[in-house]
Scaffold this active site. Structure first.
Site, PDB file in Angstrom:
ATOM      1  N   ASN A 153     -32.328 -20.932  -1.482  1.00 44.33           N
ATOM      2  CA  ASN A 153     -33.109 -22.169  -1.535  1.00 44.33           C
ATOM      3  C   ASN A 153     -32.833 -23.017  -2.771  1.00 44.33           C
ATOM      4  O   ASN A 153     -33.086 -24.210  -2.768  1.00 44.33           O
ATOM      5  CB  ASN A 153     -34.598 -21.861  -1.427  1.00 44.33           C
ATOM      6  N   SER A 201     -39.527 -20.432   8.908  1.00 48.51           N
ATOM      7  CA  SER A 201     -40.759 -21.142   8.568  1.00 48.51           C
ATOM      8  C   SER A 201     -40.711 -22.551   9.135  1.00 48.51           C
ATOM      9  O   SER A 201     -39.707 -23.256   8.969  1.00 48.51           O
ATOM     10  CB  SER A 201     -40.935 -21.198   7.048  1.00 48.51           C
ATOM     11  N   CYS A 327     -42.359 -22.665  -5.724  1.00 50.45           N
ATOM     12  CA  CYS A 327     -43.274 -21.552  -5.964  1.00 50.45           C
ATOM     13  C   CYS A 327     -43.270 -21.114  -7.416  1.00 50.45           C
ATOM     14  O   CYS A 327     -44.110 -20.338  -7.842  1.00 50.45           O
ATOM     15  CB  CYS A 327     -42.901 -20.376  -5.072  1.00 50.45           C
TER      16      CYS A 327
END
Ligand SMILES: *Cc1c(COP(=O)(O)O)cnc(C)c1O
Length: 388
Positions: A153, A201, A327
């Site tokens: 990511n 997701s 995050c």
């Protein structure tokens, strides 16, 4: 052309809900709000839209619909796969993962380590790549699962999961891959990859937050993570998020159709952004292998500045980007991905990720590359003044 007032370069953090997806889901919030497990038709007529969504998500990864369970997010899918592998082979207490996984994998593994499980985190090279030979040596008779992401990511680097899958099969160890970032950006075929589990997701591909999916290969043993009602054929308790699941199905179908064209378009813009930054702004460098990467992600280090400062100036100009994973933002910790690639903490803290999506426009790209050199020089001038 007037410059856009809002530019979104953080599509790896989340994406907007596509208008078509919103239209598809709204009737299931407004009118058709029954419980699919109810015996009467107001509830059980929802079985059909759920089945359709399951087929659409299955089709995105070349799976059978019966191999898909819906979850609440990518994190739940990842936790569920790891949990299942441990519970279904209780005599094996070892997990192999990589040092650059999303925190949904890494933090869960750290949690398991505290409970007495043994975790091996495979290193990456300076280009962020994994050497499958290392996996070969890391597998022991104790290994319950290998969990390695399909694409990273932060850097967009794509890992050789098919090759890793062949090693796992040969050694009789199940394989999970976190395909959350890869979905919709590169073609995915679970059979070609040879994986037992694969996580997705919805909110990373223009569907709403709060819904995910886990692929479980037909012959793979599975033990549910959420235990309750008999939903998902007994594999995941909890009343179905009908609107979210229907939205996910619609988004998966759109993502599959547009993938080849989108990949070309985004890679063109990504290359334009990288070329512009690397050629016009001194002291910049790219993070991650060029050989095998997602078309939409670019990670750049800007020497002599703090990414947080540049992100603040970009924000004031209406531009969203990030210093790595959403995050971990705010923690001021350097990115674990870039440090695993051997970047010094100072370099890691000077890195910014630009991630494009299906609604990115040429005007946004132009605005970004026009304004960036000036913001960087302002910031660097300020930094050196502070150091004097
Ligand atoms: C966003 C992301 C996740 C987590 O997905 P959620 O649905 O937000 O829980 C997991 N892995 C990767 C690679 C991600 O980018």
């Amino acid at each position: 052309m007037s410059k856009p007032t809002f530019c979104y370069f953080d599509n790896n953090a989340t994406t907007c809900v596509a208008p078509e997806v919103l239209d598809t889901m709204l009737p299931f919030l407004k009118d058709d709000w029954g419980n699919p497990s109810s015996a009467y038709s107001f509830g059980n007529r929802l079985t059909r839209p759920l089945d359709r969504a399951r087929s659409q998500v299955a089709e995105l990864i070349n799976a059978d619909p019966r191999e898909i369970i819906f979850t609440s997010c990518g994190t739940e899918s990842i936790n569920s796969a790891i949990h299942s592998a441990l519970v279904t082979s209780p005599d094996r207490r070892h997990i192999i993962t990589s040092s650059v996984e999303h925190s949904a994998t890494l933090k869960f593994c750290t949690h398991l380590e505290k409970l007495g499980f043994v975790i091996t985190r495979l290193p990456v090279n300076p280009d962020g790549e994994i050497d499958p030979a290392l996996l070969h040596d890391a597998i022991t008779p104790q290994t319950a699962l290998v969990s390695i992401m399909l694409a990273n990511n932060e850097t967009g680097v794509i890992f050789p999961i098919a090759e890793i899958g062949a090693i796992c099969r040969e050694r009789g160890v199940p394989l999970h891959t976190d395909a959350v970032q890869a979905a919709g950006k590169i073609p995915i075929d679970v059979k070609a990859l040879g994986v037992d589990f694969l996580s997705l997701s919805a909110h990373k591909l223009n569907a709403p937050k709060g819904v995910g999916a886990l692929y479980i290969r037909r012959q793979t043993k599975y033990c549910p993570y959420l235990i309750g009602g008999g939903q998902e054929r007994g594999r995941r308790g909890g009343t179905e998020n009908v609107a979210g699941i229907v939205a996910f199905g619609c988004a998966a179908s759109m993502a599959r159709t547009r993938q080849p064209e989108l990949a070309l378009r985004l890679a063109g813009w990504r290359d334009q952004i990288e070329h512009s930054i690397l050629s016009q702004i001194p002291g910049t460098s790219r993070n991650g292998s060029l050989a095998n990467r997602l078309p939409n992600t670019s990670s750049i280090s800007f020497e002599h500045l703090e990414a947080e400062g540049l992100l603040m100036l970009l924000d004031q100009a209406g531009i969203c980007a990030s210093s790595g994973s959403a995050c971990t933002t705010g923690s001021n910790e350097p990115s674990h991905v870039l440090t695993a690639m051997g970047r010094m903490p100072k370099v890691a803290r000077s890195s910014i990720r630009f991630s494009l999506g299906c609604y990115t426009t040429q005007a946004e790209v132009d605005h970004l590359i026009t304004i960036l050199p000036d913001l960087v020089s302002r910031l660097r001038a300020g930094c050196s003044a502070n150091e004097d």
